[in-house]
Design a protein around this motif. Structure first.
Motif, PDB file in Angstrom:
ATOM      1  N   LEU A 210       0.835  -1.203   0.000  1.00  0.00           N
ATOM      2  CA  LEU A 210       0.000   0.000   0.000  1.00  0.00           C
ATOM      3  C   LEU A 210       0.866   1.247   0.000  1.00  0.00           C
ATOM      4  O   LEU A 210       1.957   1.272   0.586  1.00  0.00           O
ATOM      5  CB  LEU A 210      -0.916   0.007   1.231  1.00  0.00           C
ATOM      6  N   ALA A 211       0.325   2.259  -0.636  1.00  0.00           N
ATOM      7  CA  ALA A 211       0.999   3.562  -0.604  1.00  0.00           C
ATOM      8  C   ALA A 211       0.758   4.214   0.744  1.00  0.00           C
ATOM      9  O   ALA A 211      -0.214   3.926   1.438  1.00  0.00           O
ATOM     10  CB  ALA A 211       0.470   4.452  -1.729  1.00  0.00           C
ATOM     11  N   ALA A 212       1.660   5.100   1.134  1.00  0.00           N
ATOM     12  CA  ALA A 212       1.551   5.758   2.438  1.00  0.00           C
ATOM     13  C   ALA A 212       0.269   6.565   2.554  1.00  0.00           C
ATOM     14  O   ALA A 212      -0.280   6.723   3.653  1.00  0.00           O
ATOM     15  CB  ALA A 212       2.766   6.642   2.676  1.00  0.00           C
ATOM     16  N   SER A 213      -0.237   7.080   1.428  1.00  0.00           N
ATOM     17  CA  SER A 213      -1.463   7.890   1.466  1.00  0.00           C
ATOM     18  C   SER A 213      -2.728   7.071   1.278  1.00  0.00           C
ATOM     19  O   SER A 213      -3.831   7.619   1.279  1.00  0.00           O
ATOM     20  CB  SER A 213      -1.382   8.972   0.364  1.00  0.00           C
ATOM     21  N   ASP A 214      -2.579   5.763   1.155  1.00  0.00           N
ATOM     22  CA  ASP A 214      -3.764   4.915   0.929  1.00  0.00           C
ATOM     23  C   ASP A 214      -4.639   4.912   2.175  1.00  0.00           C
ATOM     24  O   ASP A 214      -4.135   4.733   3.296  1.00  0.00           O
ATOM     25  CB  ASP A 214      -3.315   3.493   0.594  1.00  0.00           C
ATOM     26  N   PRO A 215      -5.982   5.099   2.043  1.00  0.00           N
ATOM     27  CA  PRO A 215      -6.879   5.103   3.208  1.00  0.00           C
ATOM     28  C   PRO A 215      -6.850   3.789   3.991  1.00  0.00           C
ATOM     29  O   PRO A 215      -7.177   3.757   5.176  1.00  0.00           O
ATOM     30  CB  PRO A 215      -8.259   5.350   2.589  1.00  0.00           C
ATOM     31  N   ALA A 216      -6.468   2.708   3.341  1.00  0.00           N
ATOM     32  CA  ALA A 216      -6.463   1.408   4.032  1.00  0.00           C
ATOM     33  C   ALA A 216      -5.220   1.207   4.890  1.00  0.00           C
ATOM     34  O   ALA A 216      -5.128   0.224   5.627  1.00  0.00           O
ATOM     35  CB  ALA A 216      -6.571   0.276   3.005  1.00  0.00           C
ATOM     36  N   MET A 217      -4.250   2.134   4.786  1.00  0.00           N
ATOM     37  CA  MET A 217      -3.008   1.973   5.527  1.00  0.00           C
ATOM     38  C   MET A 217      -3.245   1.959   7.044  1.00  0.00           C
ATOM     39  O   MET A 217      -2.667   1.145   7.778  1.00  0.00           O
ATOM     40  CB  MET A 217      -2.024   3.080   5.156  1.00  0.00           C
ATOM     41  N   GLY A 218      -4.111   2.861   7.528  1.00  0.00           N
ATOM     42  CA  GLY A 218      -4.398   2.920   8.974  1.00  0.00           C
ATOM     43  C   GLY A 218      -4.984   1.627   9.517  1.00  0.00           C
ATOM     44  O   GLY A 218      -4.473   1.057  10.505  1.00  0.00           O
ATOM     45  N   PRO A 219      -6.088   1.104   8.908  1.00  0.00           N
ATOM     46  CA  PRO A 219      -6.625  -0.181   9.394  1.00  0.00           C
ATOM     47  C   PRO A 219      -5.621  -1.322   9.319  1.00  0.00           C
ATOM     48  O   PRO A 219      -5.581  -2.170  10.208  1.00  0.00           O
ATOM     49  CB  PRO A 219      -7.825  -0.417   8.465  1.00  0.00           C
ATOM     50  N   ALA A 402     -14.866   8.598  15.484  1.00  0.00           N
ATOM     51  CA  ALA A 402     -15.525   7.360  15.035  1.00  0.00           C
ATOM     52  C   ALA A 402     -14.833   6.850  13.788  1.00  0.00           C
ATOM     53  O   ALA A 402     -14.410   7.630  12.923  1.00  0.00           O
ATOM     54  CB  ALA A 402     -17.001   7.627  14.742  1.00  0.00           C
ATOM     55  N   LYS A 403     -14.703   5.558  13.697  1.00  0.00           N
ATOM     56  CA  LYS A 403     -14.042   4.984  12.543  1.00  0.00           C
ATOM     57  C   LYS A 403     -14.973   5.065  11.340  1.00  0.00           C
ATOM     58  O   LYS A 403     -16.181   4.925  11.472  1.00  0.00           O
ATOM     59  CB  LYS A 403     -13.658   3.527  12.821  1.00  0.00           C
ATOM     60  N   ALA A 404     -14.389   5.231  10.213  1.00  0.00           N
ATOM     61  CA  ALA A 404     -15.193   5.339   9.005  1.00  0.00           C
ATOM     62  C   ALA A 404     -15.797   4.004   8.644  1.00  0.00           C
ATOM     63  O   ALA A 404     -16.901   3.951   8.107  1.00  0.00           O
ATOM     64  CB  ALA A 404     -14.315   5.844   7.850  1.00  0.00           C
ATOM     65  N   ALA A 405     -15.121   2.934   8.902  1.00  0.00           N
ATOM     66  CA  ALA A 405     -15.658   1.617   8.564  1.00  0.00           C
ATOM     67  C   ALA A 405     -15.414   0.687   9.724  1.00  0.00           C
ATOM     68  O   ALA A 405     -14.421   0.788  10.412  1.00  0.00           O
ATOM     69  CB  ALA A 405     -14.971   1.078   7.300  1.00  0.00           C
ATOM     70  N   ARG A 406     -16.329  -0.244   9.950  1.00  0.00           N
ATOM     71  CA  ARG A 406     -16.216  -1.220  11.025  1.00  0.00           C
ATOM     72  C   ARG A 406     -16.226  -2.600  10.420  1.00  0.00           C
ATOM     73  O   ARG A 406     -16.964  -2.861   9.532  1.00  0.00           O
ATOM     74  CB  ARG A 406     -17.355  -1.069  12.019  1.00  0.00           C
TER      75      ARG A 406
END
Length: 406
Positions: A210-219, A402-406
Motif C-alpha cells: 500500500l501507498a503511504a497515502s492509501d486510506p487502508a493503511m491505517g486499518p 468514530a471509525k469510518a468503517a467497522r
C-alpha cells in the motif's frame, strides 16, 4: 478423641459421682457392721473407694492405693466382701485396661489380681472360689476396658486416615487442575500464536503493497499492531499459567491502557475522581471487562460509539459501558440474548476480586449497559475521598473519532 465432660477440680463429673457413691456405700456398710474395728475400717474403706476418682487422671495411683486398701481391709477384724468392694474391683480392672498401656497396665492388673486373691483367701473357705473368683472378676472388666480402648483408638485412626485421604484428594485435584490449566494454556498458545503470527505477517505484507497515502493503511497498521500485541499477551499468559504467579504479578495490561483501548475502538472514555493505584489483578480485570464490553458493542451494534465511564469511588472502582441498541442494523443481535463466554468471563473476573458485573438494557430500551464494581485490593493507596461518589475534580474525557468503517 474421648468425649469431653465438664470437670470439677480437674476431675470428670462421672468419676466424682462414682467415687461419692462408693464412698457412701463403704461408710454405711462398714458403720452398720458391729464385727469390724471402728473407725479404722471406715477410714480404710473410704480411702479405698475414693481412689476411684483417679481412674482417668492417674489410673496407676488408683490401682496402688485401692490394692493396698483392699489388702488392709482383708486383714482387719471382721473382714468380709461387701458389695461396694466387689464394685470397686470391677471399676479398677476396667479403668486400668482402658487408660493404661504396656507394662504399666500389666503391673496394675497384677496388683489388683493379687489384692483380690488375698481378699478371697481371707474371706472364703472354698478352694474353687479362691482360685477362680479373682481371674473372673478382674479379667472380665479388664477385657471390656481393653476392647473399649482398642475401639476408641481404631476410631481415632480412622478419622485421621479420613482427614489425610481428604487432604491427599485435594492435593491430587489441585495438581490435576494445574496440569489441565497448563495444557489449555499450551493449546491456546499453539493455536493463537500461529493464527496471530499469520495475521501479523499478512498485514505486514499488505502494508508493503500500500501507498503511504492509501486510506487502508491505517486499518492495516492497526491489524498488524493488534496481532503482535495479542501474540505477546498469549505468550505472557502461558508464562503466568506455568509459573502460577497469580493476579498480583500479572504482566498484562491494566487501567493505564484504557485510554488507548477506548481510542482504538472509537469509544468515549470519561474518568471521574482522582485515579487510585489498584491491585494489579484488579486493574487487569477492569481492563478485560471494558475490552470485552467494547468487543460486544462492536459485534452487536456496529457503527455506534460506546461510552465508558470509570469512577474512582471511596470503596473501589465503578465502571459503566453503554452503547446504543440499533434494531435492524447490519450484523445486529440482541446482546441480552448472548450469554456465552464473554459475559460469563466478565462476571467470573469480577467475582475473583469480590466484585460484580451486571449487564442489560436501560429502562427505555435504547441503551445496552454493562455495570461493574471492583474493590481496589491490597495495593490500593487511595487518597482521602469524600463519601459521596460525586466527582470531586471535573471529569476528564478521551474521545476518539468514530471509525469510518467497522
Amino acid at each position: 478423641m474421648q468425649r469431653s465432660w465438664r470437670r470439677l477440680f480437674g476431675l470428670p463429673w462421672p468419676d466424682l459421682v462414682m467415687a461419692m457413691l462408693l464412698i457412701a456405700a463403704a461408710i454405711v456398710t462398714t458403720a452398720l457392721d458391729d464385727a469390724v474395728l471402728h473407725p479404722i475400717t471406715e477410714i480404710v474403706a473410704t480411702l479405698t473407694a475414693a481412689s476411684v476418682v483417679l481412674r482417668t487422671r492417674a489410673p496407676m495411683v488408683m490401682a496402688i492405693v485401692a490394692s493396698i486398701g483392699c489388702v488392709v481391709l482383708s486383714q482387719l477384724p471382721g473382714a468380709a466382701t461387701p458389695l461396694w468392694a466387689f464394685a470397686t474391683v470391677l471399676v479398677l480392672a476396667f479403668s486400668v485396661a482402658d487408660h493404661l498401656r504396656g507394662i504399666w497396665a500389666g503391673i496394675a492388673l497384677v496388683l489388683i489380681l493379687a489384692a483380690t486373691f488375698i481378699i478371697q483367701v481371707g474371706t472364703s473357705t472354698s478352694t474353687v472360689e479362691i482360685v477362680l473368683t479373682p481371674p473372673i472378676i478382674v479379667g472380665a472388666p479388664a477385657l471390656a476396658g481393653w476392647l473399649l480402648a482398642r475401639s476408641r483408638a481404631q476410631s481415632e485412626r480412622l478419622r485421621r486416615l479420613t482427614a489425610e485421604l481428604a487432604a491427599e484428594r485435594e492435593r491430587h485435584a489441585a495438581l490435576a487442575a494445574e496440569a489441565e490449566r497448563s495444557r489449555i494454556a499450551r493449546d491456546l498458545h499453539d493455536i493463537l500464536a500461529h493464527t496471530l503470527s499469520s495475521i501479523a505477517v499478512q498485514a505486514g505484507a499488505a502494508q508493503q503493497l500500500l501507498a503511504a497515502s492509501d486510506p487502508a493503511m491505517g486499518p492495516v497498521e492497526h491489524v498488524m499492531t493488534s496481532a503482535r500485541e495479542g501474540l505477546a499477551e498469549v505468550r505472557s499468559l502461558l508464562t503466568v499459567a506455568r509459573g502460577r504467579t497469580g493476579p498480583d504479578v500479572d504482566p498484562r495490561p491494566g487501567l493505564e491502557r484504557l485510554p488507548e483501548l477506548a481510542a482504538t475502538d472509537g469509544a468515549t472514555l470519561t474518568i471521574v475522581g482522582s485515579p487510585v493505584a489498584a491491585q494489579s489483578g484488579v486493574s487487569l480485570a477492569a481492563f478485560r471487562i471494558v475490552q470485552e464490553a467494547l468487543t460486544n458493542a462492536r459485534r452487536h451494534a456496529p457503527g455506534t460509539r460506546p461510552r465508558v465511564t470509570v469512577t474512582y469511588e471511596r470503596g473501589g472502582l465503578r465502571i459503566v459501558i453503554e452503547n446504543e441498541i440499533r434494531a435492524g442494523a447490519p450484523g445486529h443481535a440482541d446482546p441480552g440474548g448472548d450469554r456465552g463466554n464473554g459475559l460469563v468471563g466478565m462476571v467470573e473476573r469480577a467475582a475473583a476480586h469480590s466484585g460484580t458485573v451486571q449487564a442489560g438494557p436501560s429502562d427505555d430500551g435504547s441503551l445496552w449497559r454493562v455495570r461493574a464494581t471492583l474493590p481496589y485490593g491490597r495495593a490500593a493507596e487511595s487518597p482521602a475521598q469524600p463519601p459521596s461518589p460525586a466527582p470531586s475534580p471535573a471529569p476528564s474525557e478521551v474521545v476518539a473519532p468514530a471509525k469510518a468503517a467497522r
